[in-house]
Design a protein around this motif. Structure first.
Motif, mmCIF file in Angstrom:
data_model
loop_
_atom_site.group_PDB
_atom_site.id
_atom_site.type_symbol
_atom_site.label_atom_id
_atom_site.label_comp_id
_atom_site.label_asym_id
_atom_site.label_seq_id
_atom_site.Cartn_x
_atom_site.Cartn_y
_atom_site.Cartn_z
ATOM 1 N N LEU A 195 -40.198 -36.584 16.276
ATOM 2 C CA LEU A 195 -39.851 -35.211 16.970
ATOM 3 C C LEU A 195 -38.360 -35.886 17.627
ATOM 4 O O LEU A 195 -38.239 -36.765 18.377
ATOM 5 N N TYR B 279 -45.619 -38.938 16.238
ATOM 6 C CA TYR B 279 -46.987 -38.503 16.007
ATOM 7 C C TYR B 279 -47.699 -38.766 14.703
ATOM 8 O O TYR B 279 -46.935 -38.432 13.662
ATOM 9 N N THR C 122 -52.730 -31.634 11.542
ATOM 10 C CA THR C 122 -51.539 -31.881 12.285
ATOM 11 C C THR C 122 -51.024 -30.502 12.957
ATOM 12 O O THR C 122 -50.594 -29.674 11.856
ATOM 13 N N LEU D 91 -38.064 -32.432 13.166
ATOM 14 C CA LEU D 91 -39.143 -33.331 12.802
ATOM 15 C C LEU D 91 -38.915 -33.977 11.692
ATOM 16 O O LEU D 91 -38.891 -33.257 10.588
ATOM 17 N N VAL E 44 -48.704 -31.606 18.187
ATOM 18 C CA VAL E 44 -47.186 -31.904 18.479
ATOM 19 C C VAL E 44 -46.900 -30.603 19.286
ATOM 20 O O VAL E 44 -46.856 -29.604 18.830
ATOM 21 N N ALA F 248 -47.698 -41.340 21.371
ATOM 22 C CA ALA F 248 -46.850 -40.563 22.010
ATOM 23 C C ALA F 248 -47.107 -40.912 23.601
ATOM 24 O O ALA F 248 -46.090 -40.338 24.157
ATOM 25 N N ILE G 138 -48.385 -27.839 14.933
ATOM 26 C CA ILE G 138 -47.163 -27.954 15.713
ATOM 27 C C ILE G 138 -47.084 -26.523 16.699
ATOM 28 O O ILE G 138 -47.333 -25.711 15.979
#
Length: 145
Positions: free
Chosen positions: A6, A16, A24, A91, A34, A102, A26
């Motif tokens: 990111l 990530y 995953t 990203l 994220v 992270a 976002i």
């Protein structure tokens, strides 16, 4: 194994891992994998999941859209080095990379409704998208005749 890096204004904000076993996500809300603290990012903006050997990016009906390599997508396969644009954040998708944790992700309060982007770059991308859709519609009309 894959990861997302990111960035914002050329600064790396975090890395990530993209897990093949689970989605995953976002977005702006703290329950995402994220979290991007920016009102131009929808609460649940996009997700990445594995389909066979492919990593797939899917927009979750976000207000400002999701882009792969500056092309608007609703759903698209990801390749190593692809650049995703979510709001004003980038990203980078990297395959076969080991992500650094992270760290302690800062919890972000819910910010309410998603703000619409109104930047020169976003307007250019939307104009390009509208032009592509217009061309596709005209081609479809021509083929029906």
């Amino acid at each position: 194994m894959a990861k997302l890096v990111l960035t914002f204004d050329e600064h790396v904000l975090g890395e990530y891992p993209v897990d093949a076993e689970s989605d995953t996500t976002i977005g702006r809300l703290p329950d995402n994998t994220v979290v991007i603290d920016n009102p131009a990012v929808s609460g649940h903006h996009a997700r990445i999941f594995v389909d066979g050997a492919d990593y797939i990016l899917e927009d979750l009906r976000s207000k400002n859209g999701t882009y792969i390599n500056e092309k608007h997508v609703v759903r698209g396969a990801l390749r190593d080095g692809d650049m995703l644009l979510v709001g004003k954040h980038r990203l980078v998708f990297e395959v076969m990379a080991v992500a650094e944790p992270a760290g302690n992700a800062r919890r972000v309060p819910t910010l309410g409704k998603t703000a619409y982007l109104n930047t020169k770059r976003h307007r250019e991308l939307l104009a390009k998208l509208r032009g592509e859709r217009r061309t596709q519609a005209q081609a479809a009309q021509s083929s029906k005749r």
